[in-house]
Design a protein around this motif. Structure first.
Motif, PDB file in Angstrom:
ATOM      1  N   ALA A 261       0.839  -1.206   0.000  1.00  0.00           N
ATOM      2  CA  ALA A 261       0.000   0.000   0.000  1.00  0.00           C
ATOM      3  C   ALA A 261       0.871   1.253   0.000  1.00  0.00           C
ATOM      4  O   ALA A 261       0.647   2.185  -0.789  1.00  0.00           O
ATOM      5  N   ALA A 262       1.878   1.258   0.871  1.00  0.00           N
ATOM      6  CA  ALA A 262       2.737   2.443   0.991  1.00  0.00           C
ATOM      7  C   ALA A 262       3.505   2.691  -0.304  1.00  0.00           C
ATOM      8  O   ALA A 262       3.653   3.836  -0.745  1.00  0.00           O
ATOM      9  N   SER A 263       3.984   1.615  -0.926  1.00  0.00           N
ATOM     10  CA  SER A 263       4.758   1.772  -2.167  1.00  0.00           C
ATOM     11  C   SER A 263       3.876   2.277  -3.299  1.00  0.00           C
ATOM     12  O   SER A 263       4.281   3.142  -4.085  1.00  0.00           O
ATOM     13  N   PHE A 264       2.665   1.737  -3.388  1.00  0.00           N
ATOM     14  CA  PHE A 264       1.739   2.165  -4.439  1.00  0.00           C
ATOM     15  C   PHE A 264       1.359   3.628  -4.234  1.00  0.00           C
ATOM     16  O   PHE A 264       1.406   4.440  -5.167  1.00  0.00           O
ATOM     17  N   GLN A 265       0.995   3.944  -3.008  1.00  0.00           N
ATOM     18  CA  GLN A 265       0.598   5.338  -2.721  1.00  0.00           C
ATOM     19  C   GLN A 265       1.745   6.299  -3.038  1.00  0.00           C
ATOM     20  O   GLN A 265       1.538   7.357  -3.644  1.00  0.00           O
ATOM     21  N   HIS A 266       2.942   5.904  -2.649  1.00  0.00           N
ATOM     22  CA  HIS A 266       4.113   6.753  -2.907  1.00  0.00           C
ATOM     23  C   HIS A 266       4.266   7.001  -4.410  1.00  0.00           C
ATOM     24  O   HIS A 266       4.476   8.141  -4.846  1.00  0.00           O
ATOM     25  N   ALA A 267       4.142   5.937  -5.200  1.00  0.00           N
ATOM     26  CA  ALA A 267       4.327   6.064  -6.650  1.00  0.00           C
ATOM     27  C   ALA A 267       3.255   6.971  -7.262  1.00  0.00           C
ATOM     28  O   ALA A 267       3.558   7.858  -8.071  1.00  0.00           O
ATOM     29  N   VAL A 268       2.005   6.780  -6.858  1.00  0.00           N
ATOM     30  CA  VAL A 268       0.907   7.597  -7.396  1.00  0.00           C
ATOM     31  C   VAL A 268       1.091   9.066  -6.993  1.00  0.00           C
ATOM     32  O   VAL A 268       0.946   9.980  -7.815  1.00  0.00           O
ATOM     33  N   VAL A 269       1.428   9.251  -5.738  1.00  0.00           N
ATOM     34  CA  VAL A 269       1.568  10.615  -5.204  1.00  0.00           C
ATOM     35  C   VAL A 269       2.728  11.357  -5.875  1.00  0.00           C
ATOM     36  O   VAL A 269       2.611  12.542  -6.217  1.00  0.00           O
ATOM     37  N   GLU A 270       3.840  10.662  -6.088  1.00  0.00           N
ATOM     38  CA  GLU A 270       4.986  11.304  -6.741  1.00  0.00           C
ATOM     39  C   GLU A 270       4.608  11.763  -8.146  1.00  0.00           C
ATOM     40  O   GLU A 270       4.920  12.866  -8.575  1.00  0.00           O
ATOM     41  N   SER A 296      -7.816  14.369  -0.363  1.00  0.00           N
ATOM     42  CA  SER A 296      -7.752  14.145   1.084  1.00  0.00           C
ATOM     43  C   SER A 296      -6.697  13.095   1.435  1.00  0.00           C
ATOM     44  O   SER A 296      -6.511  12.778   2.600  1.00  0.00           O
ATOM     45  N   ASN A 297      -5.996  12.568   0.434  1.00  0.00           N
ATOM     46  CA  ASN A 297      -4.954  11.571   0.702  1.00  0.00           C
ATOM     47  C   ASN A 297      -3.785  12.219   1.465  1.00  0.00           C
ATOM     48  O   ASN A 297      -3.229  13.224   1.026  1.00  0.00           O
ATOM     49  N   SER A 298      -3.400  11.585   2.584  1.00  0.00           N
ATOM     50  CA  SER A 298      -2.389  12.199   3.451  1.00  0.00           C
ATOM     51  C   SER A 298      -1.035  12.293   2.745  1.00  0.00           C
ATOM     52  O   SER A 298      -0.308  13.275   2.907  1.00  0.00           O
ATOM     53  N   GLY A 299      -0.705  11.280   1.954  1.00  0.00           N
ATOM     54  CA  GLY A 299       0.574  11.289   1.242  1.00  0.00           C
ATOM     55  C   GLY A 299       0.626  12.406   0.211  1.00  0.00           C
ATOM     56  O   GLY A 299       1.645  13.105   0.074  1.00  0.00           O
ATOM     57  N   LEU A 300      -0.482  12.600  -0.519  1.00  0.00           N
ATOM     58  CA  LEU A 300      -0.533  13.654  -1.540  1.00  0.00           C
ATOM     59  C   LEU A 300      -0.426  15.034  -0.886  1.00  0.00           C
ATOM     60  O   LEU A 300       0.301  15.913  -1.367  1.00  0.00           O
ATOM     61  N   ARG A 301      -1.128  15.198   0.220  1.00  0.00           N
ATOM     62  CA  ARG A 301      -1.099  16.502   0.911  1.00  0.00           C
ATOM     63  C   ARG A 301       0.319  16.810   1.401  1.00  0.00           C
ATOM     64  O   ARG A 301       0.811  17.931   1.243  1.00  0.00           O
ATOM     65  N   ALA A 302       0.983  15.778   1.958  1.00  0.00           N
ATOM     66  CA  ALA A 302       2.341  15.993   2.481  1.00  0.00           C
ATOM     67  C   ALA A 302       3.314  16.281   1.336  1.00  0.00           C
ATOM     68  O   ALA A 302       4.144  17.203   1.434  1.00  0.00           O
ATOM     69  N   ALA A 303       3.215  15.514   0.257  1.00  0.00           N
ATOM     70  CA  ALA A 303       4.146  15.710  -0.868  1.00  0.00           C
ATOM     71  C   ALA A 303       3.945  17.082  -1.497  1.00  0.00           C
ATOM     72  O   ALA A 303       4.919  17.779  -1.828  1.00  0.00           O
TER      73      ALA A 303
END
Ligand code: KG4
Ligand code: ZN
Length: 357
Positions: A261-270, A296-303
């Motif tokens: 999940a973390a790897s997928f989210q990271h890739a999408v967010v980047e 509202s995705n936390s990874g997207l907001r942080a990036a």
């Protein structure tokens, strides 16, 4: 209906002219494009007096996705009580409302039709101007509510369950498309990835939560190359994830769900954040806004926060409750349409594949 509706519309245009002159309007907005029945009272495009959201998610979760027929039936049941609740929480009656706004697309045709039919009936019965609103424009407009000083132009990354665009908001209601997904919408990609990990529908928020416990570098996902400078694609990432999970299952090995999940989210967010920043820098924008459920995705907001700071861009992010479907954003978009005298007649129909640009 011809002549009769024609004269109705002219009368509504006269009413709209009075509102335009005062630049003041209290709008009752109705949203029923997918699996939320929502109503809100919004004054002057920015001030939310009430916002009611009746979510159907538990109803659809057992099927793993939205079942259109069930969605329409539930909207029929909910729309009237939701509108009444929105009025009651704002301490208003229908007589206090200046105009009625409704989402007429894009979305599920049967779901949209419930809101459209209800809004038309109400507008006709109460003699109030009817404002047709594009759902995607609604998502963008959530930013006007969250940031009362915001004025166009700005660049907006719109990432929802059905849509994924990068646009330049040139003016109220005027957009230039800069980039878009070549296949799945961002939310759809999150939901499909979540399903492979056996997370219930809608998986996006659950995948977001799960990814907080995982290592975003655990899984090597392919680097996505797309020719359009601001376009992107999720299908390669999704296929890589599906293949990886299937291979592990076949070998009977444990699935490191949090790491995946973390790897997928990271890739999408980047991908999303790099493209949005690039579009902003190339077009000389000073402000970048986020919109849609995936905002509202936390990874997207942080990036986005990190990258915008790096590049001296102002970042706007509505609170999560304004990112996912709601009617307050529809009421905001409607105000600016009303100010341009863009009203609907009583023959307004649902437009399931309505585009923003
Ligand atoms: O904008 P929205 O409420 O409805 C549409 O217009 O489509 O977006 C819903 C989408 C769903 O795909 C949902 O999984 C996704 O937004 N979503 C998220 C998150 N919250 C909602 N995706 C990733 N992370 C989240 N926190
Ligand atoms: Zn939406």
């Amino acid at each position: 209906m011809g002549e009769r509706t024609g004269s109705w519309l002219s009368e509504m245009e006269r009413r709209a002219d009075a509102l335009i002159e005062r630049r003041h309007a209290v709008i009752l907005a109705i949203e029923s494009s997918c699996d939320e029945t929502a109503a809100a009272i919004v004054a002057d495009g920015r001030e939310v007096r009430s916002s009611i959201i009746a979510s159907q998610i538990p109803l659809h979760a057992m099927y793993g996705g939205v079942v259109p027929e069930i969605a329409s039936r539930k909207h029929v049941e909910s729309v009237d009580p939701v509108v009444r609740e929105a009025l009651s929480q704002a301490n208003l009656t229908l007589a206090d409302v200046d105009a009625i706004a409704v989402t007429y697309g894009p979305g599920l045709v049967g779901a949209l039709l419930v809101g459209v039919a209800y809004a038309k009936a109400l507008a006709y019965a109460e003699n109030k101007p009817l404002i047709p609103v594009n759902h995607i424009e609604g998502h963008v407009s959530a930013n006007y509510i969250a940031h009362p000083d915001l004025e166009p132009p700005f660049v907006c990354l719109i990432a929802s369950g059905g849509h994924s665009h990068i646009v330049r908001v040139d003016d109220y209601g005027a957009y230039t498309l800069l980039g878009q997904t070549m296949d799945d919408a961002a939310g759809e990609a999150f939901d499909k990835a979540a399903r492979v990990l056996n997370l219930p529908y809608p998986g996006g928020p659950l995948l977001d939560k799960l990814s907080k416990e995982g290592n975003p570098m655990a899984l090597q996902l392919p680097h996505v190359k797309i020719s359009g400078r601001y376009d992107y694609s999720f299908s390669g990432l999704k296929t890589a994830l599906i293949n990886r999970v299937h291979a592990l299952r076949q070998k009977g090995e444990d699935i490191p769900a949090a790491d995946i999940a973390a790897s997928f989210q990271h890739a999408v967010v980047e991908l999303l954040s790099d493209k949005a920043i690039l579009a902003a820098l190339d077009t000389g924008a000073e402000t970048v806004a986020l919109a849609g459920g995936v905002a509202s995705n936390s990874g997207l907001r942080a990036a986005m926060a990190r990258k915008c700071e790096q590049h001296g861009l102002r970042l706007l992010m509505p609170p999560p409750i304004l990112c996912t479907d709601n009617a307050a954003m529809i009421g905001s978009a409607a105000y600016y349409r009303l100010m341009k005298r863009e009203l609907a007649d009583l023959d307004l129909n649902a437009c399931p594949s309505l585009r923003l640009v």
